[in-house]
Design a protein around this motif. Structure first.
Motif, mmCIF file in Angstrom:
data_model
loop_
_atom_site.group_PDB
_atom_site.id
_atom_site.type_symbol
_atom_site.label_atom_id
_atom_site.label_comp_id
_atom_site.label_asym_id
_atom_site.label_seq_id
_atom_site.Cartn_x
_atom_site.Cartn_y
_atom_site.Cartn_z
ATOM 1 N N MET A 1 50.129 -0.844 32.031
ATOM 2 C CA MET A 1 50.413 -2.032 31.233
ATOM 3 C C MET A 1 49.706 -3.260 31.834
ATOM 4 O O MET A 1 49.323 -4.155 31.102
ATOM 5 C CB MET A 1 51.929 -2.240 31.176
ATOM 6 C CG MET A 1 52.378 -3.236 30.150
ATOM 7 S SD MET A 1 51.871 -3.017 28.430
ATOM 8 C CE MET A 1 52.620 -1.512 27.954
ATOM 9 N N ARG A 2 49.528 -3.259 33.162
ATOM 10 C CA ARG A 2 48.856 -4.392 33.797
ATOM 11 C C ARG A 2 47.372 -4.429 33.455
ATOM 12 O O ARG A 2 46.804 -5.496 33.305
ATOM 13 C CB ARG A 2 49.097 -4.374 35.304
ATOM 14 C CG ARG A 2 50.546 -4.700 35.618
ATOM 15 C CD ARG A 2 50.853 -4.695 37.078
ATOM 16 N NE ARG A 2 52.227 -5.172 37.258
ATOM 17 C CZ ARG A 2 52.759 -5.459 38.419
ATOM 18 N NH1 ARG A 2 52.042 -5.315 39.524
ATOM 19 N NH2 ARG A 2 53.990 -5.883 38.494
ATOM 20 N N ARG A 3 46.765 -3.267 33.311
ATOM 21 C CA ARG A 3 45.350 -3.226 32.883
ATOM 22 C C ARG A 3 45.250 -3.714 31.428
ATOM 23 O O ARG A 3 44.281 -4.367 31.049
ATOM 24 C CB ARG A 3 44.787 -1.814 32.999
ATOM 25 C CG ARG A 3 44.781 -1.297 34.405
ATOM 26 C CD ARG A 3 43.407 -1.356 34.999
ATOM 27 N NE ARG A 3 43.424 -0.729 36.305
ATOM 28 C CZ ARG A 3 43.288 -1.388 37.436
ATOM 29 N NH1 ARG A 3 43.134 -2.688 37.424
ATOM 30 N NH2 ARG A 3 43.335 -0.769 38.586
ATOM 31 N N LYS A 63 55.863 -6.597 33.578
ATOM 32 C CA LYS A 63 56.717 -7.161 34.624
ATOM 33 C C LYS A 63 55.957 -8.159 35.494
ATOM 34 O O LYS A 63 56.085 -8.184 36.714
ATOM 35 C CB LYS A 63 57.345 -6.060 35.466
ATOM 36 C CG LYS A 63 58.256 -5.143 34.662
ATOM 37 C CD LYS A 63 58.959 -4.152 35.539
ATOM 38 C CE LYS A 63 59.831 -3.160 34.865
ATOM 39 N NZ LYS A 63 60.152 -3.175 33.524
ATOM 40 N N ALA A 64 55.161 -8.986 34.816
ATOM 41 C CA ALA A 64 54.431 -10.052 35.491
ATOM 42 C C ALA A 64 55.428 -11.112 35.949
ATOM 43 O O ALA A 64 56.526 -11.222 35.382
ATOM 44 C CB ALA A 64 53.402 -10.666 34.546
ATOM 45 N N PRO A 65 55.068 -11.891 36.953
ATOM 46 C CA PRO A 65 55.947 -12.982 37.376
ATOM 47 C C PRO A 65 56.207 -13.949 36.221
ATOM 48 O O PRO A 65 55.367 -14.118 35.335
ATOM 49 C CB PRO A 65 55.161 -13.672 38.496
ATOM 50 C CG PRO A 65 54.140 -12.684 38.943
ATOM 51 C CD PRO A 65 53.854 -11.803 37.757
ATOM 52 N N GLY A 66 57.364 -14.582 36.242
ATOM 53 C CA GLY A 66 57.739 -15.520 35.183
ATOM 54 C C GLY A 66 56.726 -16.624 34.977
ATOM 55 O O GLY A 66 56.496 -17.063 33.850
ATOM 56 N N ARG A 67 56.105 -17.074 36.060
ATOM 57 C CA ARG A 67 55.099 -18.134 35.950
ATOM 58 C C ARG A 67 53.932 -17.675 35.090
ATOM 59 O O ARG A 67 53.422 -18.431 34.264
ATOM 60 C CB ARG A 67 54.607 -18.537 37.336
ATOM 61 C CG ARG A 67 53.600 -19.656 37.326
ATOM 62 C CD ARG A 67 53.172 -20.034 38.757
ATOM 63 N NE ARG A 67 52.287 -21.167 38.760
ATOM 64 C CZ ARG A 67 50.981 -21.116 38.475
ATOM 65 N NH1 ARG A 67 50.420 -19.977 38.146
ATOM 66 N NH2 ARG A 67 50.239 -22.202 38.521
ATOM 67 N N ALA A 128 46.048 -12.191 35.670
ATOM 68 C CA ALA A 128 46.206 -10.812 35.179
ATOM 69 C C ALA A 128 45.340 -9.861 36.002
ATOM 70 O O ALA A 128 45.780 -8.757 36.358
ATOM 71 C CB ALA A 128 45.838 -10.730 33.700
ATOM 72 N N ARG A 129 44.133 -10.278 36.318
ATOM 73 C CA ARG A 129 43.245 -9.435 37.123
ATOM 74 C C ARG A 129 43.804 -9.234 38.531
ATOM 75 O O ARG A 129 43.755 -8.125 39.067
ATOM 76 C CB ARG A 129 41.849 -10.047 37.176
ATOM 77 C CG ARG A 129 41.122 -9.881 35.846
ATOM 78 C CD ARG A 129 39.751 -10.503 35.801
ATOM 79 N NE ARG A 129 38.958 -10.178 36.959
ATOM 80 C CZ ARG A 129 37.953 -10.934 37.402
ATOM 81 N NH1 ARG A 129 37.636 -12.040 36.765
ATOM 82 N NH2 ARG A 129 37.260 -10.574 38.448
ATOM 83 N N ARG A 130 44.351 -10.292 39.115
ATOM 84 C CA ARG A 130 44.970 -10.158 40.450
ATOM 85 C C ARG A 130 46.176 -9.226 40.395
ATOM 86 O O ARG A 130 46.380 -8.407 41.286
ATOM 87 C CB ARG A 130 45.385 -11.527 40.992
ATOM 88 C CG ARG A 130 44.265 -12.329 41.585
ATOM 89 C CD ARG A 130 44.759 -13.534 42.361
ATOM 90 N NE ARG A 130 45.597 -14.423 41.580
ATOM 91 C CZ ARG A 130 45.155 -15.414 40.820
ATOM 92 N NH1 ARG A 130 43.878 -15.647 40.727
ATOM 93 N NH2 ARG A 130 45.990 -16.173 40.147
ATOM 94 N N LEU A 131 46.969 -9.366 39.352
ATOM 95 C CA LEU A 131 48.170 -8.541 39.196
ATOM 96 C C LEU A 131 47.816 -7.072 39.029
ATOM 97 O O LEU A 131 48.512 -6.195 39.545
ATOM 98 C CB LEU A 131 48.977 -9.031 37.985
ATOM 99 C CG LEU A 131 50.335 -8.395 37.751
ATOM 100 C CD1 LEU A 131 51.297 -8.765 38.880
ATOM 101 C CD2 LEU A 131 50.904 -8.854 36.414
ATOM 102 N N ALA A 132 46.721 -6.795 38.328
ATOM 103 C CA ALA A 132 46.315 -5.407 38.075
ATOM 104 C C ALA A 132 45.780 -4.732 39.335
ATOM 105 O O ALA A 132 45.776 -3.507 39.422
ATOM 106 C CB ALA A 132 45.266 -5.363 36.972
ATOM 107 N N GLY A 133 45.344 -5.514 40.293
ATOM 108 C CA GLY A 133 44.832 -4.936 41.535
ATOM 109 C C GLY A 133 43.399 -4.483 41.405
ATOM 110 O O GLY A 133 42.753 -4.676 40.369
ATOM 111 N N PRO A 134 42.887 -3.849 42.454
ATOM 112 C CA PRO A 134 41.481 -3.433 42.440
ATOM 113 C C PRO A 134 41.227 -2.332 41.408
ATOM 114 O O PRO A 134 42.082 -1.496 41.152
ATOM 115 C CB PRO A 134 41.231 -2.923 43.861
ATOM 116 C CG PRO A 134 42.581 -2.621 44.413
ATOM 117 C CD PRO A 134 43.558 -3.501 43.690
ATOM 118 N N VAL A 135 40.041 -2.371 40.845
ATOM 119 C CA VAL A 135 39.629 -1.356 39.874
ATOM 120 C C VAL A 135 39.104 -0.150 40.646
ATOM 121 O O VAL A 135 38.294 -0.297 41.563
ATOM 122 C CB VAL A 135 38.522 -1.911 38.945
ATOM 123 C CG1 VAL A 135 38.032 -0.849 37.992
ATOM 124 C CG2 VAL A 135 39.038 -3.122 38.204
#
Length: 149
Positions: A1-3, A63-67, A128-135
């Motif tokens: 979902m993060r991707r 489940k991203a941070p509220g901010r 969003a890219r930071r949250l998804a982590g490394p590809v």
């Protein structure tokens, strides 16, 4: 979902890039009739709000941070402000529909707000890219840091 959040936020950013292109199309259309800004209006009042809502929904499901969720929904408010600024600028034209210095100044705020909303969407996409982590690497092997020689 993060991707998925990365992808949808990139689509939202692309819609805003197109919004500037569509504004230029309207501005350079000769003769400038009522339909000169149709693409700009449809994109700004339909596509961008839908993509913004989808981005916020995907952020919540990821489940991203509220901010980040709040930042993802902020463009809706800024789009509403865009419409209000445009209506206000139109309201200050003279009786024959010709722009006045005040209507042009208010119209300039429309462009400034557009820049601000793009900045917000860039922030959403970066988060969003930071949250998804490394590809993962294409070959299936985890990417390794190279130590300096």
């Amino acid at each position: 979902m993060r991707r998925a959040l990365v992808v949808i936020s990139a689509l939202l950013l692309g819609a805003f890039v197109l919004q500037f292109v569509f504004a230029a199309v309207g501005g350079f259309t000769k003769p400038a009739g009522d339909g000169a800004y149709t693409l700009h209006s449809v994109n700004g009042m339909v596509v961008i709000p839908l993509l913004t809502l989808l981005t916020a929904l995907v952020a919540a499901l990821a489940k991203a941070p509220g901010r980040l969720i709040g930042l993802a929904i902020l463009p809706i408010g800024l789009v509403v402000l865009q419409a209000l600024i445009a209506m206000l600028a139109d309201g200050f034209t003279d009786a024959s529909g010709v722009s006045t210095p005040l209507s042009l100044t208010i119209g300039g705020l429309h462009a400034l707000n557009g820049i601000i909303v793009v900045h917000v969407v860039v922030g959403v996409h970066r988060a969003a890219r930071r949250l998804a982590g490394p590809v993962p690497a294409d070959d299936g092997v985890a990417a390794r840091e190279v130590e300096p020689a």
